[in-house]
Design a protein around this motif. Sequence first.
Motif, PDB file in Angstrom:
ATOM      1  N   LEU A  20      25.865  -8.706  41.295  1.00 30.67           N
ATOM      2  CA  LEU A  20      24.605  -8.293  41.044  1.00 30.67           C
ATOM      3  C   LEU A  20      24.107  -7.086  40.599  1.00 30.67           C
ATOM      4  N   SER A  21      22.685  -7.023  40.081  1.00 34.45           N
ATOM      5  CA  SER A  21      22.974  -5.666  39.375  1.00 34.45           C
ATOM      6  C   SER A  21      20.933  -5.693  39.809  1.00 34.45           C
ATOM      7  N   CYS A  22      20.702  -4.568  39.768  1.00 40.17           N
ATOM      8  CA  CYS A  22      19.178  -3.909  40.329  1.00 40.17           C
ATOM      9  C   CYS A  22      18.535  -2.489  39.145  1.00 40.17           C
ATOM     10  N   ALA A  23      18.170  -2.833  37.896  1.00 45.22           N
ATOM     11  CA  ALA A  23      17.893  -2.072  36.824  1.00 45.22           C
ATOM     12  C   ALA A  23      16.678  -1.428  37.946  1.00 45.22           C
ATOM     13  N   ALA A  24      16.505  -0.148  38.103  1.00 49.24           N
ATOM     14  CA  ALA A  24      15.789   0.776  38.153  1.00 49.24           C
ATOM     15  C   ALA A  24      14.642   1.581  37.687  1.00 49.24           C
ATOM     16  N   SER A  25      13.337   1.290  36.765  1.00 50.60           N
ATOM     17  CA  SER A  25      12.325   2.353  36.166  1.00 50.60           C
ATOM     18  C   SER A  25      11.106   2.706  36.927  1.00 50.60           C
ATOM     19  N   GLY A  26      10.479   3.628  36.450  1.00 50.34           N
ATOM     20  CA  GLY A  26       9.245   4.207  36.348  1.00 50.34           C
ATOM     21  C   GLY A  26       9.039   5.402  36.575  1.00 50.34           C
ATOM     22  N   ARG A  27      10.242   5.607  37.750  1.00 53.60           N
ATOM     23  CA  ARG A  27      10.433   7.401  38.285  1.00 53.60           C
ATOM     24  C   ARG A  27      11.815   7.554  39.047  1.00 53.60           C
ATOM     25  N   THR A  28      12.171   8.590  38.999  1.00 58.44           N
ATOM     26  CA  THR A  28      13.079   9.046  39.600  1.00 58.44           C
ATOM     27  C   THR A  28      12.956   8.984  41.053  1.00 58.44           C
ATOM     28  N   PHE A  29      14.823   8.454  41.240  1.00 59.99           N
ATOM     29  CA  PHE A  29      15.084   7.748  42.287  1.00 59.99           C
ATOM     30  C   PHE A  29      15.509   9.171  43.251  1.00 59.99           C
ATOM     31  N   ASN A  30      15.967  10.250  43.199  1.00 58.55           N
ATOM     32  CA  ASN A  30      16.906  11.123  43.729  1.00 58.55           C
ATOM     33  C   ASN A  30      16.301  11.033  44.523  1.00 58.55           C
ATOM     34  N   SER A  31      15.414  10.714  45.472  1.00 62.79           N
ATOM     35  CA  SER A  31      15.146  11.074  47.235  1.00 62.79           C
ATOM     36  C   SER A  31      15.310  10.390  47.653  1.00 62.79           C
ATOM     37  N   TYR A  32      15.909   8.965  47.116  1.00 68.46           N
ATOM     38  CA  TYR A  32      15.596   7.628  47.779  1.00 68.46           C
ATOM     39  C   TYR A  32      16.873   7.360  48.177  1.00 68.46           C
ATOM     40  N   TYR A  33      16.871   5.711  48.906  1.00 67.98           N
ATOM     41  CA  TYR A  33      17.954   5.577  49.441  1.00 67.98           C
ATOM     42  C   TYR A  33      17.193   3.969  48.719  1.00 67.98           C
ATOM     43  N   MET A  34      18.588   3.274  47.963  1.00 65.72           N
ATOM     44  CA  MET A  34      18.582   1.690  47.633  1.00 65.72           C
ATOM     45  C   MET A  34      19.401   0.636  48.482  1.00 65.72           C
ATOM     46  N   LYS A  74      24.424   6.267  37.217  1.00 61.49           N
ATOM     47  CA  LYS A  74      22.677   7.601  37.594  1.00 61.49           C
ATOM     48  C   LYS A  74      22.226   7.163  36.292  1.00 61.49           C
ATOM     49  N   ALA A  75      22.994   7.157  35.470  1.00 62.65           N
ATOM     50  CA  ALA A  75      23.285   7.300  34.459  1.00 62.65           C
ATOM     51  C   ALA A  75      22.387   6.178  33.498  1.00 62.65           C
ATOM     52  N   GLU A  76      23.147   4.712  34.191  1.00 63.97           N
ATOM     53  CA  GLU A  76      22.377   3.815  33.683  1.00 63.97           C
ATOM     54  C   GLU A  76      20.846   3.086  34.575  1.00 63.97           C
ATOM     55  N   ASN A  77      20.641   4.512  35.661  1.00 65.57           N
ATOM     56  CA  ASN A  77      19.231   3.446  36.095  1.00 65.57           C
ATOM     57  C   ASN A  77      19.728   2.387  36.834  1.00 65.57           C
ATOM     58  N   THR A  78      20.408   1.901  37.603  1.00 66.39           N
ATOM     59  CA  THR A  78      21.048   1.212  38.082  1.00 66.39           C
ATOM     60  C   THR A  78      22.351   0.615  39.267  1.00 66.39           C
ATOM     61  N   VAL A  79      21.752   0.196  40.182  1.00 70.09           N
ATOM     62  CA  VAL A  79      22.364  -0.243  41.640  1.00 70.09           C
ATOM     63  C   VAL A  79      22.929  -1.449  41.433  1.00 70.09           C
ATOM     64  N   TYR A  80      24.740  -1.424  41.491  1.00 69.74           N
ATOM     65  CA  TYR A  80      25.660  -2.549  41.654  1.00 69.74           C
ATOM     66  C   TYR A  80      25.553  -3.512  42.931  1.00 69.74           C
ATOM     67  N   LEU A  81      25.933  -4.327  43.035  1.00 63.64           N
ATOM     68  CA  LEU A  81      26.043  -5.097  44.816  1.00 63.64           C
ATOM     69  C   LEU A  81      27.308  -6.007  44.328  1.00 63.64           C
ATOM     70  N   GLN A  82      28.692  -5.462  44.282  1.00 65.77           N
ATOM     71  CA  GLN A  82      30.298  -6.511  43.723  1.00 65.77           C
ATOM     72  C   GLN A  82      30.517  -7.174  45.213  1.00 65.77           C
ATOM     73  N   MET A  83      30.207  -8.213  45.426  1.00 65.56           N
ATOM     74  CA  MET A  83      30.154  -9.244  46.362  1.00 65.56           C
ATOM     75  C   MET A  83      31.701 -10.139  46.345  1.00 65.56           C
ATOM     76  N   ASN A  84      32.207  -9.416  46.844  1.00 62.14           N
ATOM     77  CA  ASN A  84      33.998 -10.657  46.727  1.00 62.14           C
ATOM     78  C   ASN A  84      34.400 -11.325  48.152  1.00 62.14           C
ATOM     79  N   ASN A  85      35.012 -12.998  48.438  1.00 61.65           N
ATOM     80  CA  ASN A  85      35.489 -13.281  49.264  1.00 61.65           C
ATOM     81  C   ASN A  85      33.937 -14.294  50.355  1.00 61.65           C
ATOM     82  N   LEU A  86      33.071 -14.730  48.602  1.00 60.78           N
ATOM     83  CA  LEU A  86      32.052 -14.972  49.321  1.00 60.78           C
ATOM     84  C   LEU A  86      31.908 -16.523  50.554  1.00 60.78           C
TER      85      LEU A  86
END
Length: 123
Positions: A20-34, A74-86
């Motif tokens: 899964l991918s989560c593309a984030a935009s609209g602000r900086t997220f440096n102080s955030y937890y995703m 960070k460069a792509e402002n994207t968070v990924y979730l690799q899910m194995n053995n679903l």
Amino acid sequence: QVQLVESGGGLVQAGGSLRLSCAASGRTFNSYYMGWFRQAPGKEREFVVAISWSGGSTLYADSVKGRFTISRDKAENTVYLQMNNLQPEDAAIYYCAATTVTFSTSPPTYIYWGQGTQVTVSS
């Protein structure tokens, strides 16, 4: 305007993988937890995993430890979730969210949410 946009959901057989991918935009997220949450029909929204945007440290729910991996680009402002053995019990709508509360597992503390992406696991 902050936006979190998930993608990558789909149908997979038990034992299979999805990313899964989560593309984030609209602000900086440096102080955030995703975080990633999931919600199955008739069930409450459930914490899956969170990552510190700045340092990259993580917190996993016991149910996914060893099978799921969260990462961020960070460069792509994207968070990924690799899910194995679903497994069939992993089937749910998966949501990406952002909070300033350190490693919160509580949905109400998350400020921003994506629209969700469906994960279906066939047995």
